[in-house]
Scaffold this motif. Structure first.
Motif, PDB file in Angstrom:
ATOM      1  N   SER A  56       0.812  -1.222   0.000  1.00  0.00           N
ATOM      2  CA  SER A  56       0.000   0.000   0.000  1.00  0.00           C
ATOM      3  C   SER A  56       0.849   1.277   0.000  1.00  0.00           C
ATOM      4  CB  SER A  56      -0.974   0.013   1.180  1.00  0.00           C
ATOM      5  OG  SER A  56      -0.297   0.029   2.419  1.00  0.00           O
ATOM      6  N   PRO A  57       2.010   1.324   0.669  1.00  0.00           N
ATOM      7  CA  PRO A  57       2.806   2.560   0.561  1.00  0.00           C
ATOM      8  C   PRO A  57       3.227   2.859  -0.884  1.00  0.00           C
ATOM      9  CG  PRO A  57       3.526   1.262   2.442  1.00  0.00           C
ATOM     10  CD  PRO A  57       2.598   0.386   1.653  1.00  0.00           C
ATOM     11  N   LEU A  58       3.578   1.807  -1.636  1.00  0.00           N
ATOM     12  CA  LEU A  58       3.952   1.999  -3.035  1.00  0.00           C
ATOM     13  C   LEU A  58       2.757   2.474  -3.846  1.00  0.00           C
ATOM     14  CD1 LEU A  58       5.802   1.696  -5.501  1.00  0.00           C
ATOM     15  CD2 LEU A  58       5.133  -0.726  -5.595  1.00  0.00           C
ATOM     16  N   VAL A  59       1.605   1.840  -3.659  1.00  0.00           N
ATOM     17  CA  VAL A  59       0.394   2.232  -4.388  1.00  0.00           C
ATOM     18  C   VAL A  59       0.047   3.685  -4.090  1.00  0.00           C
ATOM     19  CG1 VAL A  59      -2.086   1.838  -4.592  1.00  0.00           C
ATOM     20  CG2 VAL A  59      -0.517  -0.113  -4.525  1.00  0.00           C
ATOM     21  N   HIS A  60       0.081   4.041  -2.823  1.00  0.00           N
ATOM     22  CA  HIS A  60      -0.257   5.408  -2.426  1.00  0.00           C
ATOM     23  C   HIS A  60       0.719   6.408  -3.035  1.00  0.00           C
ATOM     24  CE1 HIS A  60      -0.663   8.916   0.284  1.00  0.00           C
ATOM     25  NE2 HIS A  60      -1.940   8.564   0.303  1.00  0.00           N
ATOM     26  N   ALA A  61       2.003   6.071  -3.035  1.00  0.00           N
ATOM     27  CA  ALA A  61       3.004   6.982  -3.599  1.00  0.00           C
ATOM     28  C   ALA A  61       2.788   7.189  -5.089  1.00  0.00           C
ATOM     29  CB  ALA A  61       4.410   6.430  -3.332  1.00  0.00           C
ATOM     30  N   LEU A  62       2.500   6.105  -5.825  1.00  0.00           N
ATOM     31  CA  LEU A  62       2.254   6.233  -7.263  1.00  0.00           C
ATOM     32  C   LEU A  62       1.015   7.096  -7.523  1.00  0.00           C
ATOM     33  CD1 LEU A  62       2.893   2.541  -8.417  1.00  0.00           C
ATOM     34  CD2 LEU A  62       4.333   4.530  -8.896  1.00  0.00           C
ATOM     35  N   ALA A  63      -0.034   6.871  -6.733  1.00  0.00           N
ATOM     36  CA  ALA A  63      -1.268   7.646  -6.923  1.00  0.00           C
ATOM     37  C   ALA A  63      -1.053   9.110  -6.568  1.00  0.00           C
ATOM     38  CB  ALA A  63      -2.390   7.041  -6.077  1.00  0.00           C
ATOM     39  N   ARG A  64      -0.350   9.363  -5.487  1.00  0.00           N
ATOM     40  CA  ARG A  64      -0.102  10.751  -5.070  1.00  0.00           C
ATOM     41  C   ARG A  64       0.721  11.486  -6.124  1.00  0.00           C
ATOM     42  NH1 ARG A  64       0.351  13.624  -0.118  1.00  0.00           N
ATOM     43  NH2 ARG A  64       0.633  15.797  -0.722  1.00  0.00           N
ATOM     44  N   ARG A  65       1.700  10.797  -6.673  1.00  0.00           N
ATOM     45  CA  ARG A  65       2.544  11.424  -7.695  1.00  0.00           C
ATOM     46  C   ARG A  65       1.743  11.762  -8.943  1.00  0.00           C
ATOM     47  NH1 ARG A  65       6.860   7.460  -9.188  1.00  0.00           N
ATOM     48  NH2 ARG A  65       7.287   7.693  -6.971  1.00  0.00           N
ATOM     49  N   SER A  66       0.835  10.886  -9.341  1.00  0.00           N
ATOM     50  CA  SER A  66       0.070  11.096 -10.570  1.00  0.00           C
ATOM     51  C   SER A  66      -1.077  12.078 -10.391  1.00  0.00           C
ATOM     52  CB  SER A  66      -0.494   9.771 -11.081  1.00  0.00           C
ATOM     53  OG  SER A  66       0.547   8.869 -11.402  1.00  0.00           O
ATOM     54  N   LEU A  67      -1.729  12.030  -9.214  1.00  0.00           N
ATOM     55  CA  LEU A  67      -2.935  12.825  -9.006  1.00  0.00           C
ATOM     56  C   LEU A  67      -2.667  14.143  -8.292  1.00  0.00           C
ATOM     57  CD1 LEU A  67      -5.242   9.880  -7.895  1.00  0.00           C
ATOM     58  CD2 LEU A  67      -5.289  11.045 -10.102  1.00  0.00           C
ATOM     59  N   GLY A  68      -1.555  14.206  -7.549  1.00  0.00           N
ATOM     60  CA  GLY A  68      -1.223  15.434  -6.850  1.00  0.00           C
ATOM     61  C   GLY A  68      -2.161  15.757  -5.703  1.00  0.00           C
ATOM     62  N   ASP A  69      -2.857  14.764  -5.187  1.00  0.00           N
ATOM     63  CA  ASP A  69      -3.837  15.013  -4.135  1.00  0.00           C
ATOM     64  C   ASP A  69      -3.840  13.822  -3.179  1.00  0.00           C
ATOM     65  OD1 ASP A  69      -6.873  14.551  -3.163  1.00  0.00           O
ATOM     66  OD2 ASP A  69      -6.508  16.700  -3.421  1.00  0.00           O
ATOM     67  N   ALA A  70      -3.608  14.108  -1.897  1.00  0.00           N
ATOM     68  CA  ALA A  70      -3.489  13.022  -0.917  1.00  0.00           C
ATOM     69  C   ALA A  70      -4.801  12.266  -0.730  1.00  0.00           C
ATOM     70  CB  ALA A  70      -3.011  13.588   0.426  1.00  0.00           C
ATOM     71  N   GLU A  72      -7.335  11.917  -2.885  1.00  0.00           N
ATOM     72  CA  GLU A  72      -7.589  11.075  -4.054  1.00  0.00           C
ATOM     73  C   GLU A  72      -6.672   9.861  -4.048  1.00  0.00           C
ATOM     74  OE1 GLU A  72      -9.072  12.677  -8.065  1.00  0.00           O
ATOM     75  OE2 GLU A  72      -7.725  14.246  -7.334  1.00  0.00           O
ATOM     76  N   ALA A  73      -5.421  10.059  -3.608  1.00  0.00           N
ATOM     77  CA  ALA A  73      -4.484   8.938  -3.544  1.00  0.00           C
ATOM     78  C   ALA A  73      -4.968   7.890  -2.550  1.00  0.00           C
ATOM     79  CB  ALA A  73      -3.090   9.441  -3.159  1.00  0.00           C
ATOM     80  N   GLU A  74      -5.548   8.331  -1.431  1.00  0.00           N
ATOM     81  CA  GLU A  74      -6.102   7.380  -0.467  1.00  0.00           C
ATOM     82  C   GLU A  74      -7.269   6.605  -1.078  1.00  0.00           C
ATOM     83  OE1 GLU A  74      -7.182   9.572   2.977  1.00  0.00           O
ATOM     84  OE2 GLU A  74      -5.114  10.048   3.547  1.00  0.00           O
ATOM     85  N   ASP A  75      -8.119   7.325  -1.811  1.00  0.00           N
ATOM     86  CA  ASP A  75      -9.255   6.657  -2.456  1.00  0.00           C
ATOM     87  C   ASP A  75      -8.773   5.627  -3.480  1.00  0.00           C
ATOM     88  OD1 ASP A  75     -11.110   8.068  -0.995  1.00  0.00           O
ATOM     89  OD2 ASP A  75     -11.357   9.631  -2.500  1.00  0.00           O
ATOM     90  N   VAL A  76      -7.764   6.000  -4.257  1.00  0.00           N
ATOM     91  CA  VAL A  76      -7.221   5.076  -5.250  1.00  0.00           C
ATOM     92  C   VAL A  76      -6.625   3.850  -4.558  1.00  0.00           C
ATOM     93  CG1 VAL A  76      -5.299   4.762  -6.871  1.00  0.00           C
ATOM     94  CG2 VAL A  76      -6.845   6.708  -7.127  1.00  0.00           C
ATOM     95  N   THR A  77      -5.914   4.057  -3.459  1.00  0.00           N
ATOM     96  CA  THR A  77      -5.326   2.928  -2.729  1.00  0.00           C
ATOM     97  C   THR A  77      -6.418   1.977  -2.262  1.00  0.00           C
ATOM     98  OG1 THR A  77      -3.502   4.342  -1.990  1.00  0.00           O
ATOM     99  CG2 THR A  77      -3.847   2.280  -0.793  1.00  0.00           C
ATOM    100  N   GLN A  78      -7.505   2.537  -1.746  1.00  0.00           N
ATOM    101  CA  GLN A  78      -8.647   1.711  -1.326  1.00  0.00           C
ATOM    102  C   GLN A  78      -9.186   0.909  -2.505  1.00  0.00           C
ATOM    103  OE1 GLN A  78     -10.017   1.211   1.578  1.00  0.00           O
ATOM    104  NE2 GLN A  78     -12.147   0.654   1.257  1.00  0.00           N
ATOM    105  N   GLN A  79      -9.387   1.593  -3.628  1.00  0.00           N
ATOM    106  CA  GLN A  79      -9.961   0.943  -4.806  1.00  0.00           C
ATOM    107  C   GLN A  79      -9.033  -0.138  -5.348  1.00  0.00           C
ATOM    108  OE1 GLN A  79     -11.078   4.052  -7.609  1.00  0.00           O
ATOM    109  NE2 GLN A  79     -11.986   5.241  -5.940  1.00  0.00           N
ATOM    110  N   THR A 106      -2.982  -0.636 -10.138  1.00  0.00           N
ATOM    111  CA  THR A 106      -2.828   0.750  -9.688  1.00  0.00           C
ATOM    112  C   THR A 106      -2.843   1.709 -10.864  1.00  0.00           C
ATOM    113  OG1 THR A 106      -1.510   0.017  -7.787  1.00  0.00           O
ATOM    114  CG2 THR A 106      -1.329   2.331  -8.420  1.00  0.00           C
ATOM    115  N   ARG A 107      -2.112   1.382 -11.902  1.00  0.00           N
ATOM    116  CA  ARG A 107      -2.056   2.277 -13.070  1.00  0.00           C
ATOM    117  C   ARG A 107      -3.423   2.431 -13.719  1.00  0.00           C
ATOM    118  NH1 ARG A 107       3.625  -0.261 -15.319  1.00  0.00           N
ATOM    119  NH2 ARG A 107       5.008   1.080 -14.079  1.00  0.00           N
ATOM    120  N   ARG A 108      -4.168   1.340 -13.814  1.00  0.00           N
ATOM    121  CA  ARG A 108      -5.513   1.433 -14.407  1.00  0.00           C
ATOM    122  C   ARG A 108      -6.446   2.254 -13.514  1.00  0.00           C
ATOM    123  NH1 ARG A 108      -4.164  -3.950 -15.546  1.00  0.00           N
ATOM    124  NH2 ARG A 108      -5.409  -4.774 -13.797  1.00  0.00           N
ATOM    125  N   THR A 109      -6.318   2.080 -12.210  1.00  0.00           N
ATOM    126  CA  THR A 109      -7.176   2.825 -11.291  1.00  0.00           C
ATOM    127  C   THR A 109      -6.844   4.316 -11.323  1.00  0.00           C
ATOM    128  OG1 THR A 109      -7.249   0.860  -9.866  1.00  0.00           O
ATOM    129  CG2 THR A 109      -8.038   2.921  -8.922  1.00  0.00           C
TER     130      THR A 109
END
Length: 209
Positions: A56-70, A72-79, A106-109
């Motif tokens: 999950s730390p890796l997923v969250h980091a990838l989402a945060r980097r792409s979305l720029g929003d913590a 949204e990154a949490e929501d993506v990690t959940q999904q 993660t990339r698709r989400t």
């Protein structure tokens, strides 16, 4: 139908901790990837919990980097980890590692989240000047808020709820569906009908002498 996720998928349990360590170190190195994969495919919730702790730390980091929003990154990690659970039987070890499979999800989400953001912006743009965004520097800003608030209050409750979540909480339509428990198609229908009514109501208000 396979087993449904239970307490292991409760939202608080899947939220990345702000103190989570870097993704490089597995939380439970004693569990080998192959064994973890077998457990996931078999529907073992402990394996899901281990996968979450590990990646999950890796997923969250990838989402945060792409979305720029913590958030949204949490929501993506959940999904993503809900997707891991629901799609566990699709994992094929001959096609790659569990980590690579999770990164692919993660990339698709993330792509879905970016598309939803674009659709939300298009939805807001489609309302045009009928949905004026209050400018704090304008004396009319209070009037704008009052007009929009009154127009929203006149809508049927489902339409009102969808638009309030979209405009005031900045949720995407998939997030609104998750929040309300309604099918995504129902959310889209309420949004479309609500916008049409809202536009008409505001046009009447603005055209009054």
């Amino acid at each position: 139908m396979g087993p449904q996720p239970s307490a292991a998928l409760a939202r608080p349990a899947l939220r990345p901790s702000p103190h989570a360590g870097p993704a490089a170190g597995p939380a439970d190195p004693a569990v080998e990837d192959a064994e973890l994969a077998r457990g996931l495919v078999a529907g073992d919730e402990d394996s899901l919990a281990t996968a979450y702790r590990r990646w999950s730390p890796l997923v969250h980091a990838l989402a945060r980097r792409s979305l720029g929003d913590a958030k949204e990154a949490e929501d993506v990690t959940q999904q993503v980890f809900l997707g891991v659970w629901r799609g566990r039987r699709t994992y094929r070890p001959e096609r790659g590692t569990v980590a690579g499979w999770i990164v692919g999800i993660t990339r698709r989400t993330i792509a879905d989240a970016l598309s939803a953001r674009t659709r939300r912006l298009d939805l807001l743009a489609s309302a045009g000047s009928s949905l004026p965004l209050p400018d704090p520097g304008r004396p009319e800003a209070v009037l704008d808020r009052v007009l929009v608030g009154h127009a929203l209050a006149a809508l049927p409750l489902p339409q009102q709820r969808v638009l309030r979540l979209a405009f005031f909480e900045d949720l995407t339509q998939p997030q609104i569906a998750e929040r309300t428990g309604w099918p995504l198609g129902t959310v889209k229908s309420h949004a479309r009908r609500g916008l049409n009514r809202l536009r008409g109501s505001l046009e009447q208000e603005l055209c009054r002498p």
